[in-house]
Design a protein around this motif. Structure first.
Motif, mmCIF file in Angstrom:
data_model
loop_
_atom_site.group_PDB
_atom_site.id
_atom_site.type_symbol
_atom_site.label_atom_id
_atom_site.label_comp_id
_atom_site.label_asym_id
_atom_site.label_seq_id
_atom_site.Cartn_x
_atom_site.Cartn_y
_atom_site.Cartn_z
ATOM 1 N N ALA A 10 0.858 -1.465 -0.155
ATOM 2 C CA ALA A 10 -0.012 -0.085 -0.143
ATOM 3 C C ALA A 10 1.028 1.098 0.172
ATOM 4 O O ALA A 10 1.805 1.551 -0.156
ATOM 5 N N SER A 13 -0.772 7.376 4.188
ATOM 6 C CA SER A 13 -0.414 8.526 4.328
ATOM 7 C C SER A 13 1.168 8.603 4.756
ATOM 8 O O SER A 13 1.524 7.806 6.177
ATOM 9 N N THR A 35 -6.427 8.114 6.702
ATOM 10 C CA THR A 35 -7.140 7.307 5.368
ATOM 11 C C THR A 35 -5.766 6.250 4.762
ATOM 12 O O THR A 35 -4.689 6.963 4.879
ATOM 13 N N VAL A 36 -6.213 5.102 4.772
ATOM 14 C CA VAL A 36 -4.912 4.059 4.257
ATOM 15 C C VAL A 36 -5.637 4.247 2.677
ATOM 16 O O VAL A 36 -6.675 3.520 1.995
ATOM 17 N N THR A 37 -4.500 4.320 1.229
ATOM 18 C CA THR A 37 -5.505 4.235 0.139
ATOM 19 C C THR A 37 -4.008 3.230 -0.689
ATOM 20 O O THR A 37 -2.634 3.566 -0.330
ATOM 21 N N THR A 39 -3.573 -0.243 -4.146
ATOM 22 C CA THR A 39 -3.748 -0.214 -5.066
ATOM 23 C C THR A 39 -4.090 -1.839 -4.323
ATOM 24 O O THR A 39 -3.008 -2.642 -4.208
ATOM 25 N N GLU A 45 -8.577 0.563 -6.613
ATOM 26 C CA GLU A 45 -7.760 1.751 -5.690
ATOM 27 C C GLU A 45 -8.782 1.625 -4.504
ATOM 28 O O GLU A 45 -9.932 1.688 -4.256
ATOM 29 N N ALA A 47 -9.812 3.119 -0.746
ATOM 30 C CA ALA A 47 -9.193 3.819 -0.201
ATOM 31 C C ALA A 47 -9.916 4.047 1.563
ATOM 32 O O ALA A 47 -11.147 3.990 1.972
ATOM 33 N N GLU A 49 -11.450 4.834 5.637
ATOM 34 C CA GLU A 49 -10.821 5.452 6.288
ATOM 35 C C GLU A 49 -10.828 5.099 7.945
ATOM 36 O O GLU A 49 -10.722 5.654 8.899
ATOM 37 N N PRO A 135 -16.222 0.692 2.310
ATOM 38 C CA PRO A 135 -15.129 0.284 1.179
ATOM 39 C C PRO A 135 -14.288 -1.024 2.054
ATOM 40 O O PRO A 135 -14.714 -1.442 1.968
#
Length: 318
Positions: A10, A13, A35-37, A39, A45, A47, A49, A135
């Motif tokens: 991942a 942030s 928030t973790v974003t 692929t 994608e 995201a 939270e 999510p």
């Protein structure tokens, strides 16, 4: 030779990465979610939270989330029946691993759903979960590296670096010790078979037992006899005469799978002439280490198979 490298699956942030290296939180000092974003394994994608209400649709991933210090509000029946997990009171069973129940998933009110990328019934849920604004992310862990990346991500979310070290990096050290011990040994030949009640197939490094065989330096017959992947021919097995024949099972029971092996292969007089059979090297591998994802027990899986392939080194292996 060291094979493993910690790999993040991942892009987190900066604030979350800082939190990952912080001391383990107490009950009164839980870090605020960031928030973790990233692929995921299917290229979507994600995201995320919040991860206060997590549902896992695969027992292995439910265990990994718990190994990272996370709690669940829902999971599939295999987590309880196959992995014997105790996720706590009030955790909903949201269907089976192959057929998760969308209504029950939504009823659990999750803020993060963990799914298996290689299960068709779960892959089909993507659009429905997206439409419901839930999510979610897909993962696969057919190798230790993939497990380690998943655990690293989850521990960064929970803020439990101590559990990443215990259930990830310490396991990596166990594996490295096994690989160091077998380095330079003569390469044994092996045939890996996955058996079930109505069939059997040769397997390569597309599953975890095959990956471990490769890493331990064994010569898996399917790398030179690709036709075995399509047709597990006794004639071809006899011609290759591997040093080891290793079996993993799937389905309802080991007994049903091995009954197929007995009826189809062992009943043929030529089977007893194979070197592996004569020398007691026709081995059924335990499900908990070679069929189910071993997670924090990957080191045990490597050591178990290394002791079979290199019995003279058994005393040196962890």
């Amino acid at each position: 030779m060291k094979h493993w490298k910690p790999v993040l699956c991942a892009v987190l942030s900066a604030a979350l990465l800082t939190a990952c290296g912080a001391p383990a939180p107490t009950e009164t000092d839980v870090p605020a979610p960031q928030t973790v974003t990233f692929t995921d394994a299917l290229g979507y994608e994600a995201a995320i939270e919040s991860w206060e209400r997590v549902v896992s649709l695969y027992g292995s991933f439910a265990e990994t989330w718990m190994l990272a210090g996370g709690a669940l509000v829902g999971t599939t029946s295999d987590a309880l029946e196959e992995r014997q997990l105790d996720p706590g009171e009030g955790v909903a069973v949201v269907g089976t691993v192959k057929s998760p129940n969308l209504e029950e998933i939504i009823a659990a009110d999750p803020d993060f759903v963990i799914l298996a990328a290689d299960i068709a019934g779960q892959a089909a849920l993507h659009q429905a979960l997206a439409d419901a604004s839930i999510p979610h992310a897909y993962f696969r862990t057919d190798t230790f590296d993939e497990y380690l990346s998943m655990l690293e991500l989850f521990c960064s979310m929970t803020g439990r670096q101590d559990l990443y070290e215990k259930n990830g990096l310490a396991v990596q050290e166990q594996i490295d010790a096994v690989l160091d011990a077998v380095a330079g040994q003569s390469q044994p030949t092996a045939l890996l078979i996955r058996a079930y009640s109505s069939g059997a197939k040769a397997k390569g490094d597309d599953n975890l037992a095959g990956v471990i065989l490769r890493d331990l330096g064994a010569d898996n017959l399917v790398t030179r006899h690709e036709s075995l992947l399509e047709d597990l021919s006794l004639e071809e097995i006899i011609a290759a005469d591997p040093d080891f024949i290793l079996v993993t099972t799937m389905g309802a029971s080991d007994e049903a799978a091995m009954a197929f092996m007995a009826d189809t292969f062992e009943s043929n007089p030529a089977w007893t002439g194979l070197s592996a059979v004569r020398n007691g090297r026709y081995v059924l591998l335990p499900r908990d280490l070679f069929h189910y994802k071993p997670n924090a027990r990957w080191g045990e899986s490597y050591a178990y198979l290394a002791k079979i392939l290199y019995p003279d080194l058994a005393a040196k292996l962890p």
